[in-house]
Scaffold this active site. Structure first.
Site, mmCIF file in Angstrom:
data_model
loop_
_atom_site.group_PDB
_atom_site.id
_atom_site.type_symbol
_atom_site.label_atom_id
_atom_site.label_comp_id
_atom_site.label_asym_id
_atom_site.label_seq_id
_atom_site.Cartn_x
_atom_site.Cartn_y
_atom_site.Cartn_z
ATOM 1 N N SER A 156 0.871 -1.186 0.000
ATOM 2 C CA SER A 156 0.000 0.000 0.000
ATOM 3 C C SER A 156 0.907 1.235 0.000
ATOM 4 C CB SER A 156 -0.834 -0.025 1.283
ATOM 5 O OG SER A 156 -1.437 1.215 1.533
ATOM 6 N N TYR A 169 -2.045 -0.843 10.431
ATOM 7 C CA TYR A 169 -2.047 -1.114 8.978
ATOM 8 C C TYR A 169 -0.698 -0.709 8.376
ATOM 9 C CZ TYR A 169 -3.984 -1.135 4.174
ATOM 10 O OH TYR A 169 -4.244 -1.390 2.844
HETATM 11 N N1 LIG Z 1 -8.757 -0.420 -1.292
HETATM 12 C C1 LIG Z 1 -7.708 0.336 -1.046
HETATM 13 O O1 LIG Z 1 -7.805 1.576 -1.007
HETATM 14 C C2 LIG Z 1 -6.353 -0.273 -0.884
HETATM 15 C C3 LIG Z 1 -5.216 0.556 -1.039
HETATM 16 C C4 LIG Z 1 -3.944 -0.007 -0.913
HETATM 17 C C5 LIG Z 1 -3.811 -1.357 -0.649
HETATM 18 N N2 LIG Z 1 -4.930 -2.153 -0.488
HETATM 19 C C6 LIG Z 1 -4.730 -3.582 -0.249
HETATM 20 O O2 LIG Z 1 -5.212 -4.280 -1.376
HETATM 21 C C7 LIG Z 1 -5.579 -5.619 -1.001
HETATM 22 C C8 LIG Z 1 -6.946 -5.959 -1.545
HETATM 23 O O3 LIG Z 1 -7.930 -5.148 -0.894
HETATM 24 P P1 LIG Z 1 -9.291 -4.649 -1.606
HETATM 25 O O4 LIG Z 1 -9.163 -3.198 -1.798
HETATM 26 O O5 LIG Z 1 -9.574 -5.503 -2.775
HETATM 27 O O6 LIG Z 1 -10.337 -4.889 -0.399
HETATM 28 P P2 LIG Z 1 -11.535 -5.951 -0.228
HETATM 29 O O7 LIG Z 1 -11.947 -5.865 1.185
HETATM 30 O O8 LIG Z 1 -12.546 -5.706 -1.282
HETATM 31 O O9 LIG Z 1 -10.840 -7.367 -0.550
HETATM 32 C C9 LIG Z 1 -10.003 -8.015 0.362
HETATM 33 C C10 LIG Z 1 -10.338 -9.495 0.319
HETATM 34 O O10 LIG Z 1 -9.455 -10.183 1.225
HETATM 35 C C11 LIG Z 1 -10.218 -11.150 1.921
HETATM 36 N N3 LIG Z 1 -9.584 -11.499 3.199
HETATM 37 C C12 LIG Z 1 -9.504 -10.744 4.319
HETATM 38 N N4 LIG Z 1 -8.914 -11.410 5.305
HETATM 39 C C13 LIG Z 1 -8.592 -12.629 4.795
HETATM 40 C C14 LIG Z 1 -7.975 -13.782 5.346
HETATM 41 N N5 LIG Z 1 -7.582 -13.825 6.631
HETATM 42 N N6 LIG Z 1 -7.802 -14.858 4.554
HETATM 43 C C15 LIG Z 1 -8.218 -14.840 3.263
HETATM 44 N N7 LIG Z 1 -8.835 -13.786 2.694
HETATM 45 C C16 LIG Z 1 -9.016 -12.696 3.456
HETATM 46 C C17 LIG Z 1 -11.565 -10.491 2.123
HETATM 47 O O11 LIG Z 1 -12.582 -11.447 2.435
HETATM 48 C C18 LIG Z 1 -11.774 -9.781 0.793
HETATM 49 O O12 LIG Z 1 -12.439 -10.582 -0.152
HETATM 50 C C19 LIG Z 1 -5.479 -5.652 0.527
HETATM 51 O O13 LIG Z 1 -4.241 -6.236 0.903
HETATM 52 C C20 LIG Z 1 -5.498 -4.182 0.904
HETATM 53 O O14 LIG Z 1 -4.889 -3.938 2.161
HETATM 54 C C21 LIG Z 1 -6.182 -1.635 -0.609
#
Ligand SMILES: NC(=O)c1ccc[n+]([C@@H]2O[C@H](COP(=O)([O-])OP(=O)(O)OC[C@H]3O[C@@H](n4cnc5c(N)ncnc54)[C@H](O)[C@@H]3O)[C@@H](O)[C@H]2O)c1
Length: 276
Positions: A156, A169
């Protein structure tokens, strides 16, 4: 001809958001997919959980591209669950080439001294230990293939700089950079590349919720999506509030395909110009 014809990719957190987008994008270039997701309530998360229907939709969209997908419920915090999902998927699909350690949670909004033990531990267990479990379960298969491979960990912007009010985080997402750098060195002799992605805000359910609007716009009593959009745009030199999941998937595709064949140990920012 796809860029990933004949390859197999393992993707964590594939039920929705970026994980689903990754599965579809890699499948569109010819990869078969092994997918896992937790699909459970996440304590302290200000957003709704992913569901079985979400993962079924990922399966439907990958199969619509005429690719195979083995999708199961598994928790990245539990090494045995990750290992058995990976082993079963590889047994079925025959090989492993690509790993996307994407699963993550966003919890614990507030100053560091007020983070609870439970929130801290769950953050580290999911966002840092989960990435380690994903690497540990998949590396033996990548090595056994003898064809090299590519691991990409989703960090991130919070893995590049400090951000007030999300200390757990930030700590977990910074931790995975150390993991990525170490793995890049350990796996280079096997032609297995390891890199990390560093998106700014991505338009997924993780950020489209009231507590996140309040985090970004604390000066507004009841901030709306439009308020969040305005504040978020102001944080980026490139005048957009967020990137879309497909933008992250395209960076992933670049890294895991031959386009990125000599890139390893790199932190790739998708920052709209706000960090490097
Ligand atoms: N959305 C943002 O703004 C953003 C920005 C930077 C980084 N990220 C990172 O991107 C990645 C994807 O996030 P997203 O934006 O698609 O969010 P999201 O919540 O839509 O998807 C995350 C997925 O991970 C799954 N998950 C959570 N805990 C888990 C576990 N213990 N085991 C297996 N699966 C698990 C959830 O059920 C969900 O389907 C994450 O690592 C997040 O931290 C997100």
């Amino acid at each position: 001809m796809g860029m990933l014809d004949g390859k197999v990719a393992f993707i964590t957190g594939a039920a929705r958001g970026q994980g689903r987008s990754h599965a579809i994008r890699l499948a569109s270039e010819g990869a078969d997919i092994i997918a896992i997701d937790l699909m459970e309530e996440i304590p302290g998360a200000p957003y709704s959980r992913a569901t079985e229907e979400d993962l079924a939709e990922t399966v439907r969209q990958v199969e619509a591209l005429d690719r195979r997908i083995i999708a199961t419920k598994a928790d990245v915090r539990d090494f045995e669950q990750v290992r058995s999902a990976v082993d079963a998927g590889v047994a079925e699909l025959g090989r492993l080439d690509i790993v996307a350690a994407n699963a993550g949670i966003f919890t614990g909004i507030g100053i560091v001294e007020e983070i609870t033990e439970e929130t801290w531990q769950n953050q580290l267990d999911t966002n840092l230990t989960g990435a380690w479990h994903t690497a540990k379960a998949t590396i033996p298969h990548l090595k056994a293939g003898g064809r090299g491979g590519s691991i990409v960990i989703t960090s991130s912007g919070a893995g590049i700089r400090g951000i007030a009010n999300i200390g757990a985080y930030v700590s977990a997402k910074t931790g995975v950079v150390g993991l990525m750098r170490t793995l890049a060195l350990e796996l280079a002799p096997y032609r297995i590349r390891v890199n990390s992605l560093h998106p700014t805000q991505v338009n997924t359910p993780m950020i489209t919720n009231d507590p996140t609007y309040r985090l970004f716009a604390p000066h507004i009593p009841e901030p709306t999506l439009e308020d969040f959009e305005q504040v978020s745009t102001g944080l980026h030199p490139f005048p957009l509030p967020w990137v879309e999941p497909i933008d992250v998937s395209n960076a992933l595709l670049f890294l895991v395909s031959d386009l990125g064949r000599y890139i390893t140990g790199a932190k790739i920012p998708l920052s709209l110009g706000s960090y490097e």
